[in-house]
Design a protein around this motif. Structure first.
Motif, short mmCIF file in Angstrom:
data_model
loop_
_atom_site.label_atom_id
_atom_site.label_comp_id
_atom_site.label_asym_id
_atom_site.label_seq_id
_atom_site.Cartn_x
_atom_site.Cartn_y
_atom_site.Cartn_z
N SER A 220 0.64 -1.21 -0.12
CA SER A 220 0.02 -0.01 0.00
C SER A 220 0.93 1.22 0.02
CB SER A 220 -0.95 -0.08 1.17
OG SER A 220 -0.05 0.02 2.34
N ARG A 221 0.27 2.59 -0.21
CA ARG A 221 1.01 3.58 0.05
C ARG A 221 1.73 3.96 1.03
NH1 ARG A 221 -2.47 8.72 -2.24
NH2 ARG A 221 -2.84 7.28 -3.63
N LEU A 222 1.02 3.58 2.26
CA LEU A 222 1.64 3.92 3.39
C LEU A 222 3.03 2.89 3.69
CD1 LEU A 222 1.84 4.79 6.22
CD2 LEU A 222 0.21 2.85 7.15
N LEU A 223 2.84 1.56 3.14
CA LEU A 223 3.85 0.75 3.27
C LEU A 223 5.09 1.09 2.28
CD1 LEU A 223 4.77 -1.63 5.15
CD2 LEU A 223 3.84 -3.00 3.06
N ARG A 224 4.77 1.82 1.10
CA ARG A 224 5.75 2.26 0.38
C ARG A 224 6.31 3.40 0.97
NH1 ARG A 224 1.95 1.35 -3.80
NH2 ARG A 224 1.31 3.42 -3.93
N LEU A 225 5.77 4.29 1.49
CA LEU A 225 6.35 5.55 2.37
C LEU A 225 7.29 4.99 3.35
CD1 LEU A 225 6.40 8.44 2.87
CD2 LEU A 225 4.33 8.43 4.38
N TRP A 226 6.70 4.04 4.27
CA TRP A 226 7.91 3.67 5.21
C TRP A 226 8.93 2.67 4.46
CZ3 TRP A 226 9.68 -1.10 6.28
CH2 TRP A 226 10.23 -1.36 7.66
N TRP A 227 8.68 2.17 3.59
CA TRP A 227 9.86 1.54 3.07
C TRP A 227 11.17 2.40 2.56
CZ3 TRP A 227 9.09 -3.04 -0.70
CH2 TRP A 227 10.27 -3.76 -0.91
N ALA A 228 10.56 3.66 1.91
CA ALA A 228 11.25 4.91 1.30
C ALA A 228 12.01 5.35 2.56
CB ALA A 228 10.75 5.55 0.46
N LEU A 229 11.27 5.87 3.66
CA LEU A 229 11.76 6.37 4.80
C LEU A 229 12.94 5.36 5.48
CD1 LEU A 229 8.87 8.10 6.38
CD2 LEU A 229 10.66 9.13 5.03
N TRP A 230 12.73 4.17 5.40
CA TRP A 230 13.55 3.20 6.11
C TRP A 230 14.82 3.08 5.47
CZ3 TRP A 230 14.09 0.32 10.61
CH2 TRP A 230 14.80 -0.75 10.65
N ALA A 231 14.65 3.03 4.24
CA ALA A 231 15.88 2.65 3.37
C ALA A 231 16.65 4.23 3.39
CB ALA A 231 15.68 2.54 1.96
N ALA A 232 16.13 5.13 3.26
CA ALA A 232 16.82 6.36 3.32
C ALA A 232 17.75 6.78 4.58
CB ALA A 232 15.78 7.71 3.09
N ASN A 233 17.02 6.21 5.85
CA ASN A 233 17.38 6.38 7.04
C ASN A 233 18.49 5.60 7.47
OD1 ASN A 233 17.69 7.27 9.95
ND2 ASN A 233 15.98 6.30 10.61
N VAL A 234 18.60 4.30 6.86
CA VAL A 234 19.72 3.58 6.86
C VAL A 234 20.99 3.88 6.14
CG1 VAL A 234 20.78 1.05 6.27
CG2 VAL A 234 18.33 1.33 7.43
N VAL A 235 20.88 4.30 4.75
CA VAL A 235 21.92 4.95 3.98
C VAL A 235 22.37 6.05 4.60
CG1 VAL A 235 22.27 5.96 1.51
CG2 VAL A 235 20.85 3.83 1.87
N LEU A 236 21.46 7.06 4.98
CA LEU A 236 22.02 8.16 5.63
C LEU A 236 22.76 8.13 6.81
CD1 LEU A 236 22.11 11.28 5.13
CD2 LEU A 236 20.01 11.69 6.31
#
Length: 315
Positions: A220-236
């Motif tokens: 869902s859109r909420l899960l895609r948003l969480w996935w993007a934030l999670w990956a960005a947080n790990v990389v950053l």
């Protein structure tokens, strides 16, 4: 003897009794006499006086009567807790903890921003020792508290993830697609934790919604948003940790900016994670019975006719 009701004589061979064999009337003549109550016949005695309250009863020895010394028990034993109830119990504590992490991360980000403002001011003027000490203390305290709490809540998040995977599998009637070891390694190993967490939660959502097991999960859109934030947080976070190894004034100033961005991104990720936990827990939980409104009658608007028309629908 003749019956006073039907007037028929009782047969001589009948069993002697007090009731008529023909109609059942009572044969014995009775006479009702009204008598005054006993209290009216003589002098009424005064009611006994109520004694003074002297407190609860006292016993020289423990009384042998009363309820047995046993805990409260239900008439029917409760059903064994399943994975859905366990996931809901963990989510009830996990959601406030995630919000607490978000608050601490926001405070840590504000402290880093304050430190960067002091760095900008220090280029043209001298700074007070108290102000610099307060900024450093706030940065150190907020960063350490946020780190420790984030690690603890992350471990508890993994416990909830394992429970919700089992609950989604039980709800859809299939086996979990990944073992516990695979899930834990996917969340903890660098590189794998960019894709595995989002895939796991997408599979949970897919199974909880009752979609075909052979179909590709569509998060869902909420899960895609969480996935993007999670990956960005790990990389950053990894990039900021490597940047902190550099030396120099400009590198340290840029490190302050990166730490502020990591803290603010962590706060946003924690808030969205709380939403995802609530969403998936509601999906794997039992359906709630919602009472729907029922039409009883439909009345037409008022007319000039004095007899209003109404139509009653069958229930």
């Amino acid at each position: 003897m003749n019956c006073p009701r039907c007037g028929r004589a009782q047969p001589p061979d009948a069993t002697p009794g007090v009731f008529c064999v023909h109609c059942g009337q009572f044969l014995v003549r009775t006479r009702w006499v009204a008598l005054p109550p006993e209290s009216s016949a003589g002098q009424s005695s005064p009611p006994p006086r109520r004694g003074r309250y002297t407190g609860p009863p006292r016993y020289l020895a423990p009384p042998r009567w009363g309820f047995p010394a046993l805990p409260w028990q239900r008439e029917q034993p409760e059903a064994a807790p399943n994975s859905a109830s366990a996931a809901a119990a963990h989510a009830g504590l996990l959601i406030p903890l995630l919000r607490g992490v978000a608050l601490l991360a926001a405070v840590a980000g504000a402290a880093e921003i304050w430190r960067y403002v002091l760095l900008l001011r220090s280029r043209g003027q001298a700074l007070g020792a108290r102000e610099v000490a307060a900024s450093d203390a706030l940065v150190e305290a907020a960063s350490w508290m946020c780190t420790v709490m984030a690690v603890a809540v992350g471990v508890y998040l993994l416990v909830w993830v394992l429970r919700v995977i089992e609950a989604a599998a039980e709800r859809s009637g299939v086996r979990p697609p990944r073992s516990r070891r695979t899930v834990l390694l996917g969340w903890l190993v660098p590189g794998l934790n960019l894709s595995v967490p989002g895939s796991v939660l997408a599979e949970v959502e897919h199974a909880a919604l009752g979609r075909p097991p052979g179909e590709r999960p569509r998060p869902s859109r909420l899960l895609r948003l969480w996935w993007a934030l999670w990956a960005a947080n790990v990389v950053l976070s990894v990039f900021t940790a490597l940047w902190s190894l550099r030396t120099g004034v400009q590198a340290r100033a840029n490190g302050v900016e990166l730490h502020a961005m990591v803290d603010l991104l962590a706060a946003a990720t924690a808030l969205v994670t709380a939403r995802v936990v609530a969403w998936l827990t509601a999906l794997v939980g039992p359906p709630r019975a919602i009472p729907l409104p029922r039409v009883v009658s439909v009345r037409e608007p008022a007319r000039t006719d004095p007899t209003p028309a109404s139509t009653v629908l069958p229930r």
